[in-house]
Scaffold this active site. Structure first.
Site, PDB file in Angstrom:
ATOM      1  N   LYS A 176       0.697  -0.802   0.052  1.00  0.00           N
ATOM      2  CA  LYS A 176      -0.042  -0.137  -0.176  1.00  0.00           C
ATOM      3  C   LYS A 176       0.766   1.474   0.018  1.00  0.00           C
ATOM      4  CE  LYS A 176      -3.898   1.559   2.607  1.00  0.00           C
ATOM      5  NZ  LYS A 176      -5.015   1.541   3.867  1.00  0.00           N
ATOM      6  N   SER A 183      -9.926   1.366   3.284  1.00  0.00           N
ATOM      7  CA  SER A 183      -9.251   2.629   1.975  1.00  0.00           C
ATOM      8  C   SER A 183      -8.027   1.525   1.243  1.00  0.00           C
ATOM      9  CB  SER A 183      -7.875   3.784   3.365  1.00  0.00           C
ATOM     10  OG  SER A 183      -7.872   3.127   3.974  1.00  0.00           O
ATOM     11  N   SER A 234      -9.965  -0.531   6.903  1.00  0.00           N
ATOM     12  CA  SER A 234      -9.328  -0.689   5.749  1.00  0.00           C
ATOM     13  C   SER A 234      -8.413  -1.385   5.018  1.00  0.00           C
ATOM     14  CB  SER A 234      -8.436   0.929   5.491  1.00  0.00           C
ATOM     15  OG  SER A 234      -9.094   2.042   5.895  1.00  0.00           O
TER      16      SER A 234
END
Lengths: 483, 471
Positions: free
Chosen positions: A75, A150, A174
């Protein structure tokens, strides 16, 4: 049947394929598929090839571990030395950290191959990845749907197999919610089980790095590789010795079903899917018990007060002085900072900074932040009480399946409601996993959440492994991205 | 109208730990800019602080030395404000639960200046304005500080000086800081208000920020008290404000008023767990506390029998005391050692800094040997002083200067001959003495000292002189 990581690892160890070759295959698939998905915001193919060469050397020396030579993604909020790390914010455009996050350092040292950095909500603030400065990633199950967030890019990349696995971060869901939306497995370990060093902070007391994977077995392998106490993260803790055992035996397992997680706002189809999953456990000899979690009604408010408060402080450092974006044309330093922050942050980030600043302000602190801290203790205590009598809890991951891209205003209260089932876990620092438990009529995956006691991560994984093995839920990719 | 000064101090003391409070970077002063930096102390995204245990130990020592209670459970907080020298936009500090509370510093008069609290925190970087640009040096960023907050118990610039000097001395004694104000390792914020004589009503206070010299503190306080008195006498009201003292003009200027007071939005630092200090750790620290300045002073004047003045000259400098006590441990007598240090050695050290550093210029072993000769009457004090001066100037050891002959002293016959000569050469003084002026005998001493090259024992000479003069 072996999962994706074991299969690839066996091929590598047997010499059926080299890591360099495997990496090239992933690279060519990324080139083909990523334009459709926008899962990667940065491709690090030079780094990948370097990593693959190192991995091949390790394999040759017989030093290959479970993740050696296997290509994966990080990420974009996990720091990589010399490699752009932007949190998908204009504010950190061009920012290259000069140190590695602990998780990346650990993976690199065992010969993991980094393919790139994945798309996400700006500074991890959102539940659809639509607040990304680089545009929303698309759901590989249905390209018109959001990936969730997210860690949307991480979930999409794993599901579409343009990364064998990925790491995300989970502050209020997330990792779990995008896994649920994309039909992947997402695991949020106990707070402190995985070092946060090098994870760009959103809300420090809630943030936790976790794996997104194709299977529970994969998630356990990744978890084992990244966990453990880190002297650079004082909030990290020692974890259990040895590898996580997945026996999938649920006979006698005491399962709690907190009814508040099934209340209004949860889709009927979602509810039914979870109930069906619970039945499967019951048939295998687990003891199901309805439990009460009254603090559920305050959890979302507590979460948004705490995370915004911490975010307002954590994001104060982005002033354009030392790194990242700096606005042009300013008269003095004050104007420079104001302009930089005005232009550098997106709407949702600004909203949360303002909210957080407000709840910490003198005169409001007691009514908001302090109260939220007290309620955090209550929520934790309620969970502790429930876990006296239950080994794990089964709940939905999200009230709905993946919604349309652009279909919801990313900033509406409704968007915040998408986190209602996941945030209590972060507030109480518990481990929880999300795994696909059904596919709706529309063809979208539904996620089952299994919540465990603090540092009982192994049981969460093992309980999930049972379901995965017995239910064999298949979530097909949309035809555009099929292999 | 007559006013009383009511003043409280916030004193920042840089701790002498080798590394910073939340990372492993060096704290050494004077390095090239931004060379003692890392992701943590420059607040790089994703970096996390790790508390340096030594900092807590040092702060506990500081707390114990100032009679504070040590909180066994405490935590750190974030103090949020935006300034380019603060790379995270928050300072990790302590807000509602400081490490140490409720202590005091005792002045010579016996008056106690109460301490509200001592807490630990990190220092900020430094802005350097040069060639029309502003540069930032983060070497100081993350250096450990303690902030010592006093109650408003200080009532004059003189008391302020004594308070600061006492604090400085205590911190140096316990080895937690060098407290060099000129290098910024000790800085004071001075809060000051006036109360009409005879009244208990507190006035509005102002705060003079960042004072880095004791004499400026005195001057700034005197100026500010005058300024406030003029306002009050004119029927006006003092405005609560933060001030800056201009060393060149000797005046204070307003930096900001209460309206633009900052809201620091303190909240507990989520990146660091609570600090839990076992009572045993505190007890152990207390058991190993070095002697404190006031105790040393009392011991010097009491057990060692030094005069208040001599003791006062010694105990102010930690390094001097160490040297002094080393000499004593080697068998030298306290009085002669003390006198030689404060007389002969001090005269070669011109500044306060030199005394603080205290490079004696002679080894404790040599010093002790020399003093022992004097103690035992083998040489007199004058010769000891002369020898020490020569050693300081030219180096070498005691035995290079003091010969066997010196140590043999002056024989009784020689001394008697010298005395007779002295009386012969100064018949007037002899007549005076015989006429009843006892003091006149002193007139012969100088001659005997000179003629014997400083070796003659004046006590013995005195007895012989009296005998001759009564013949």
């Amino acid at each position: 049947m072996s999962g994706r990581i074991k299969t690839l690892s066996d091929m590598l160890k047997k010499g059926e394929i080299s890591s360099a070759e495997l990496t090239r295959r992933y690279i060519s698939r990324i080139e083909k598929i990523n334009p459709l998905l926008n899962a990667y915001v940065l491709k690090t193919f030079d780094e990948a090839i370097r990593g693959a060469e190192y991995a091949d050397a390790l394999i040759k020396q017989g030093k290959a571990g479970a993740l050696t030579g296997i290509p994966f993604a990080l990420k974009d909020n996990i720091c990589t030395d010399g490699i752009e790390t932007t949190c998908c914010s204009h504010m950190l455009e061009g920012f290259k950290p000069y140190y590695d996050a602990t998780v990346w350092q650990k993976l690199k040292s065992v010969g993991a191959v980094l393919l790139g950095k994945t798309n996400m909500d700006e500074f991890a603030m959102g539940s659809s990845s639509e607040t990304s400065y680089y545009g929303a990633p698309k759901n590989p199950v249905n390209l018109s749907k959001v990936t969730g967030g997210s860690s949307g890019g991480s979930a999409a990349a794993v599901k579409a197999d343009i990364a064998a696995y990925s790491l995300g971060s989970d502050t209020g869901g997330s990792v779990r919610q995008p896994a649920s939306f994309c039909g992947a497995v997402g695991f949020k370990p106990t707070y402190g089980a995985v070092s946060r060093y090098g994870l760009i902070a959103y809300a420090s007391s809630l943030d936790q790095i976790g794996p997104l994977a194709d299977s529970v077995e994969d998630a356990a392998i990744i978890y084992d590789a990244i966990r453990g106490q880190d002297r650079r993260d004082s909030t990290s803790c020692p974890t259990a010795d040895g590898v996580t055992k997945l026996d999938g035996d649920v006979k006698g397992l005491k399962i709690g079903v907190p009814e508040e997680f099934f209340s209004e706002g949860v889709d009927e189809e979602v509810k039914k899917s979870i109930e069906a999953a619970i039945c499967l456990y019951e048939r295998a000899g687990a003891k199901i018990k309805k439990v009460k979690f009254p603090a559920m009604k305050v959890a979302l408010s507590v979460y948004y007060i705490l995370c915004c408060a911490e975010a307002s402080s954590n994001l104060g450092r982005y002033d354009g002085i030392r790194y990242g974006f700096r606005a042009k044309d300013y008269g003095d330093i004050d104007e420079m900072i104001v302009k930089t922050r005005t232009l550098g942050f997106g709407k949702e980030v600004k909203r949360r900074i303002m909210l957080g600043t407000y709840v910490l302000s003198s005169g409001y602190y007691d009514a908001y932040y302090k109260k939220a801290c007290l309620l955090r203790e209550r929520i934790t205590a309620e969970f502790d009480e429930i876990f006296k009598d239950c080994d794990v809890l089964l709940t939905p991951v999200a009230p709905t399946t993946a919604f349309d891209i652009g279909g919801r205003s990313a900033s509406s209260v409704q968007a915040y409601l998408a986190d209602v089932c996941t945030v209590p876990v972060n507030i109480a620092r518990l481990p929880a996993i999300s795994l696909p438990c059904a596919v709706t009529k529309e063809g979208l995956p539904v996620g089952l959440q299994i919540i465990g006691r603090r540092f009982d991560d192994g049981r969460v994984l093992s309980s999930a492994y049972f379901f995965e093995r017995e239910a064999c839920v298949k979530v097909p990719l949309c035809k555009e991205v099929q292999l | 109208m007559k006013y009383r000064i009511v003043s409280g101090f916030e004193t920042h003391v840089e701790l002498a730990t080798a590394t910073k409070i939340f990372c492993g970077c060096s704290t050494k002063f004077g390095a090239m800019p931004n060379t003692h930096c890392c992701p943590v102390c420059t607040g790089q995204p994703g970096s996390l602080p790790v508390l340096n245990k030594r900092v807590v130990e040092f702060a506990i020592r500081a707390g114990l030395a100032t009679h504070c209670t040590i909180n066994t459970t405490t935590h750190l907080d974030r103090k949020n404000y935006c300034y380019p020298d603060l790379p995270k936009a928050y300072q990790i500090s302590q807000f509602d639960k400081p490490l140490c509370e409720n202590g005091y510093v005792e002045l010579d008069s016996g008056k106690k200046i109460r301490l509200t609290r001592i807490h630990i925190e990190e220092d900020a970087g430094k802005l350097v304005h040069e060639r029309g640009y502003t540069y930032i040096d983060y070497n100081r960023g993350g250096v450990a500080l303690i902030e010592i907050v006093s109650e408003p118990d200080i009532s004059s610039p003189e008391e302020a000086r004594e308070y600061v000097e006492k604090l400085q001395l205590i911190m140096r004694y316990i080895g937690v800081s060098d407290c060099k104000m000129q290098e910024g390792s000790m800085r004071c914020d001075v809060n000051i208000s006036l109360t009409p004589e005879g009244s208990d009503k507190l006035g509005t206070r102002t705060e003079i920020k960042n004072m880095n010299s004791v004499s400026f503190i005195e001057k700034a306080m005197a100026y500010e008290a005058r300024r406030q008195a003029e306002i009050l006498d004119g029927g006006g009201e003092v405005e609560q404000a933060t001030l800056r003292y201009d060393e060149n003009t000797g005046e204070t200027y307003v930096m900001r008023t209460k309206e633009d007071a900052q809201d620091y939005r303190y909240f507990p630092e989520p990146d660091l767990p609570a600090i839990i200090i076992p009572q045993s750790k505190i007890d152990e620290t207390a058991a190993h506390m070095p002697e404190l300045p006031i105790d040393k002073y009392r011991r010097y004047t009491g057990v060692l029998g030094l005069s208040a003045q001599t003791a006062g000259l010694l105990y102010k400098y930690k390094a001097v005391c160490d040297f002094f006590e080393k000499c004593l441990s080697l068998g030298a007598g306290a009085k002669n050692t003390a006198n030689l240090i404060t007389g002969t050695i001090y005269s070669s050290l011109s500044t306060e800094e030199e005394k603080e550093e205290f490079n004696a210029g002679v080894s404790a072993e040599d010093m002790a040997k020399l003093v022992r000769y004097a103690d035992e009457g083998k040489i007199n004090v004058t010769l000891a002083q002369m020898t020490l001066s020569k050693m300081l100037k030219e180096g070498g050891c005691v035995d290079d200067y003091i010969t066997e002959q010196d140590l043999a002293g002056v024989s009784d016959d020689e001394l008697e001959a010298l005395c007779r000569k002295a009386v012969e050469e100064n018949p007037a003084a002899a007549a005076d003495f015989r006429g009843g002026k006892q003091k006149a005998i002193g007139s012969f001493y100088g001659y005997i000292k000179r003629a014997s090259g400083g070796k003659a024992d004046i006590k013995r000479a005195d007895a012989i002189l009296r005998k001759i003069l009564s013949e």
